[in-house]
Design a protein around this motif. Structure first.
Motif, short mmCIF file in Angstrom:
data_model
loop_
_atom_site.label_atom_id
_atom_site.label_comp_id
_atom_site.label_asym_id
_atom_site.label_seq_id
_atom_site.Cartn_x
_atom_site.Cartn_y
_atom_site.Cartn_z
N VAL A 141 5.83 28.20 -0.61
CA VAL A 141 6.83 27.55 -1.46
C VAL A 141 6.62 26.04 -1.46
CG1 VAL A 141 9.29 26.99 -1.63
CG2 VAL A 141 8.56 29.35 -1.34
N TYR A 142 6.36 25.46 -0.30
CA TYR A 142 6.16 24.02 -0.19
C TYR A 142 4.97 23.57 -1.04
CZ TYR A 142 5.56 19.44 2.07
OH TYR A 142 5.42 18.11 2.33
N VAL A 143 3.86 24.29 -0.92
CA VAL A 143 2.67 23.94 -1.69
C VAL A 143 2.92 24.15 -3.18
CG1 VAL A 143 0.28 24.58 -2.16
CG2 VAL A 143 1.06 24.35 0.20
N ALA A 144 3.64 25.21 -3.54
CA ALA A 144 3.93 25.48 -4.95
C ALA A 144 4.77 24.36 -5.56
CB ALA A 144 4.64 26.82 -5.09
N LEU A 145 5.73 23.85 -4.82
CA LEU A 145 6.57 22.76 -5.33
C LEU A 145 5.76 21.48 -5.51
CD1 LEU A 145 9.86 23.33 -3.29
CD2 LEU A 145 9.52 23.71 -5.73
N ILE A 146 4.88 21.18 -4.58
CA ILE A 146 4.00 20.01 -4.74
C ILE A 146 3.12 20.20 -5.97
CG2 ILE A 146 2.07 18.74 -3.74
CD1 ILE A 146 3.26 19.24 -0.99
N SER A 147 2.57 21.39 -6.12
CA SER A 147 1.70 21.66 -7.26
C SER A 147 2.45 21.49 -8.57
CB SER A 147 1.14 23.09 -7.16
OG SER A 147 0.36 23.24 -6.00
N GLY B 58 -13.31 17.32 3.88
CA GLY B 58 -13.11 16.56 5.11
C GLY B 58 -12.39 17.36 6.17
N MET B 59 -11.38 18.12 5.77
CA MET B 59 -10.67 18.99 6.71
C MET B 59 -11.60 20.08 7.22
SD MET B 59 -7.03 19.32 4.68
CE MET B 59 -6.45 20.60 5.80
N LEU B 60 -12.43 20.61 6.31
CA LEU B 60 -13.39 21.64 6.70
C LEU B 60 -14.38 21.10 7.72
CD1 LEU B 60 -14.46 24.54 6.10
CD2 LEU B 60 -15.91 23.51 4.35
N GLU C 153 -5.11 26.29 0.26
CA GLU C 153 -3.71 26.67 0.12
C GLU C 153 -2.84 26.05 1.21
OE1 GLU C 153 -2.86 28.07 -2.51
OE2 GLU C 153 -4.79 28.80 -3.23
N SER C 154 -3.38 25.10 1.96
CA SER C 154 -2.67 24.61 3.15
C SER C 154 -1.70 23.49 2.81
CB SER C 154 -3.68 24.13 4.20
OG SER C 154 -4.32 22.95 3.76
N VAL C 155 -0.65 23.41 3.60
CA VAL C 155 0.30 22.31 3.52
C VAL C 155 -0.40 20.99 3.81
CG1 VAL C 155 2.33 21.28 4.62
CG2 VAL C 155 2.32 23.72 4.06
N GLU C 156 -1.29 20.99 4.79
CA GLU C 156 -1.96 19.77 5.22
C GLU C 156 -2.73 19.12 4.07
OE1 GLU C 156 -0.83 22.20 8.49
OE2 GLU C 156 -2.13 22.69 6.79
N TRP D 210 -2.26 19.62 0.59
CA TRP D 210 -1.45 19.23 -0.57
C TRP D 210 -0.38 18.21 -0.23
CZ3 TRP D 210 -3.50 20.30 -5.02
CH2 TRP D 210 -4.41 21.36 -5.09
N ASP D 211 -0.08 18.08 1.06
CA ASP D 211 0.94 17.12 1.46
C ASP D 211 0.51 15.68 1.19
OD1 ASP D 211 3.53 16.79 2.45
OD2 ASP D 211 2.82 16.33 4.45
N GLY D 212 -0.78 15.46 1.04
CA GLY D 212 -1.26 14.10 0.87
C GLY D 212 -1.66 13.73 -0.55
N VAL D 213 -1.36 14.58 -1.54
CA VAL D 213 -1.84 14.30 -2.89
C VAL D 213 -1.04 13.21 -3.60
CG1 VAL D 213 -2.64 16.67 -3.11
CG2 VAL D 213 -0.41 16.04 -4.04
#
Length: 566
Positions: free
Chosen positions: A262-268, A368-370, A553-556, A558-561
């Motif tokens: 839900v958090y990622v969907a709202l950011i998207s 970078g996360m990868l 699909e991670s919060v980490e 999309w949280d920084g977009v």
């Protein structure tokens, strides 16, 4: 693979811009149960909404009702009040959403657990089968009577998938084991929040010799867990980690990470980054998991833990066609110290941007996360698309392909599944939209008035099959829009987000160019590896793609977009 709907539109009268989504952003959630704090499904959804409010400073509205009539009235009221997106979880109300959504074309609805054909409904689907299968494996080891039960709320898609996965996992270990299935909707008009009825049915099941009950019925499921504790038996929780509700009596919990989704969907939705109308989240994407903690660990023998991990690895391997290969990077597999990746010089805001200031973008953030997760350094080289493809196996190990093409496939290796390129393991996906001059009008029935500009590698073959359709292959979105201004083209099929960004921020485009179709194609970029690299590191390559699908699909990530839109 690309999903084109051009032929449909060519046969359709003028498409109005009214079908485009609204720019407003006022989120809301409509629970289909009167109980929200249920230690399960609804509470996990609420956690995602609250996290978004706290992190982004955007308040949300919430309504909860189990009554179908009130549910429809509430949904219409939220839409009329200007709320968008509206989270509409639970397949039991799918028909209501399908009825209401067309009446509010400017409102975005986000369904959880089901999907519809409505263009303004986005969907989050979980591969519940994966987690339920693993729960079934564990249940088989703890069932001396070889007899267990599944208790669902409503027989909707997501719950039926849980039942099927649980049955498959249990019978994988005990082919002759017995599984009893029942649904609370046959005993109660409140299947998701009738804890007392679930408790009564749970007692009956345990009294009739069932060792374990898997309760997938929202708040009602807590009744089945309570019955297990009373009878000194075992139950399996769902949605949230319910191991701690009755320690020693909850074998495990099949967790759907609804809060993260839900958090990622709202950011998207906030930044119009919803790159596909449907998200499918399974083990590989971090969407589902099995809970093991201090509350249930004493119930699991070492043999059970080993068997659980073996089956988890097998499910992950089978999902990408790599049978028998583990998913853990701590195994003794060969891996490189660094990977040289060619980045296309064509800007794809905000996913890939290469200029004098360096290489940035959401896709680069994901890599970078990868890099941190795998302990492998990524080195980048900016190259034109054609040169990047031809460099595979020569000067570079991989290439960020803007989309799938036969030329790239001949020289490199895409992530595959069942013989096709696996979109679930793409690096990023986005829309191609159609743009025209505002004063141009619709002289023909088709919105695709030639000459048309299209980006390279994005469905050229599909377009050339259409008789008499003149087109130009242009790599730069800015050049595509300039061709519209100079009237060298009548229609531009361009990356929707990048073109919108230019129209909003460049005075020469603002007020002169409009979007006439929000999505004419779903495009994907892939981290394509050279054949030589894949042959040298096959197991590592599959691990790399799997991890990338989870990061995507991670919060980490999309949280920084937000920084790309300041």
């Amino acid at each position: 693979m690309r999903k084109w709907i051009l032929l449909l539109w060519l046969a359709t009268p003028a498409l109005s811009a009214d079908v485009l989504p609204s720019d407003s952003f006022a989120p809301a959630i409509l629970f289909n149960s009167a109980i929200v704090l249920d230690d399960s499904y609804n509470e996990s959804l609420l956690a995602g909404m609250e996290q978004f409010e706290q992190q982004k400073g955007v308040p949300f509205a919430q309504v909860a009702t189990a009554d179908p009539i009130l549910y429809r009235q509430s949904l219409e009221s939220l839409a009329m009040a200007g709320h968008s997106p509206i989270i509409v979880p639970g397949g039991g109300t799918q028909s209501i959403v399908e009825t209401v959504a067309p009446s509010f074309p400017h409102t975005t609805f986000i369904s959880i657990g089901y999907q519809t054909d409505a263009p303004n409904v986005r969907s989050i689907l979980f591969r519940e089968w994966d987690g339920a299968y693993l729960a079934g494996v564990l249940a088989a080891y703890r069932s001396p009577n070889r007899k267990v039960a599944f208790m669902g709320g409503l027989p909707v898609r997501s719950v039926k998938e849980l039942e099927a996965g649980f049955r498959a996992g249990f019978n994988h270990v005990l082919p002759d084991g017995q599984i009893t299935s029942l649904y609370l909707s046959e005993y109660s008009d409140r299947p998701w929040d009738d804890e007392s009825k679930a408790r009564e049915l749970g007692r009956q099941l345990f009294n009739s010799g069932h060792d374990i009950v898997f309760a997938a019925a929202g708040s009602s499921g807590k009744g089945a867990l309570a019955a297990a504790a009373e009878a000194d038996k075992l139950a399996i929780g769902v949605d949230q980690n319910q191991n701690g509700l009755y320690p020693g009596h909850v074998l495990t919990s099949v967790v759907k990470h609804l809060d993260r989704a839900v958090y990622v969907a709202l950011i998207s939705e906030r930044w119009q980054l919803w790159r596909s109308p449907v998200k499918r989240l399974g083990l590989a994407q971090g969407g589902v998991s099995i809970s093991i903690d201090e509350n249930n660990r004493p119930l699991l023998s070492q043999a059970m833990v080993v068997e659980l991990q073996k089956n988890r690895n097998r499910l992950l391997a089978e999902s990408n066609g790599l049978v028998g290969v583990t998913n853990g990077v701590d195994q003794d597999i060969a891996k490189p110290q660094s990977i040289t990746v060619a980045v296309p010089e064509e800007v794809r805001f905000p996913f890939i941007q290469a200029d004098d200031s360096g290489i940035t973008g959401i896709a680069i953030d994901a890599l970078g996360m990868l890099s941190q997760q795998l302990g492998v350094e990524f080195e980048y080289r900016v190259l034109p698309t054609r040169r990047g493809v031809h460099s595979l196996g020569e000067s570079v190990d991989g290439f960020i392909a803007i989309s799938h093409s036969n030329d790239t496939e001949r020289r490199g290796v895409f992530p595959m599944r069942d013989g096709d390129v696996d979109e679930d393991r793409a690096l990023m996906t986005w829309d191609l939209a159609a743009f025209q001059l505002i004063d141009q009008g619709f002289a023909e029935a088709s919105i695709l008035q030639p000459p048309i500009t299209i980006p390279p590698g994005s469905g050229t073959d599909n377009l050339t099959e259409l008789q008499g359709l003149e087109h130009h292959v242009i790599g730069s979105v800015e050049r595509q829009l300039n061709m519209l201004l100079r009237r060298h083209a009548k229609t531009a099929l361009a990356d929707a987000l990048h073109a919108d960004h230019l129209i909003d921020n460049r005075p020469e485009f603002a007020g002169r160019i409009q979007k006439v179709a929000a999505s004419v194609s779903k495009e994907s970029s892939y981290l394509v590896l050279s054949k030589a690299f894949y042959q040298q590191y096959p197991e590592f390559s599959e691990i790399l793609w799997n991890r990338l699908s989870e990061i995507r699909e991670s919060v980490e990530l999309w949280d920084g977009v937000d920084r790309y839109f300041r």
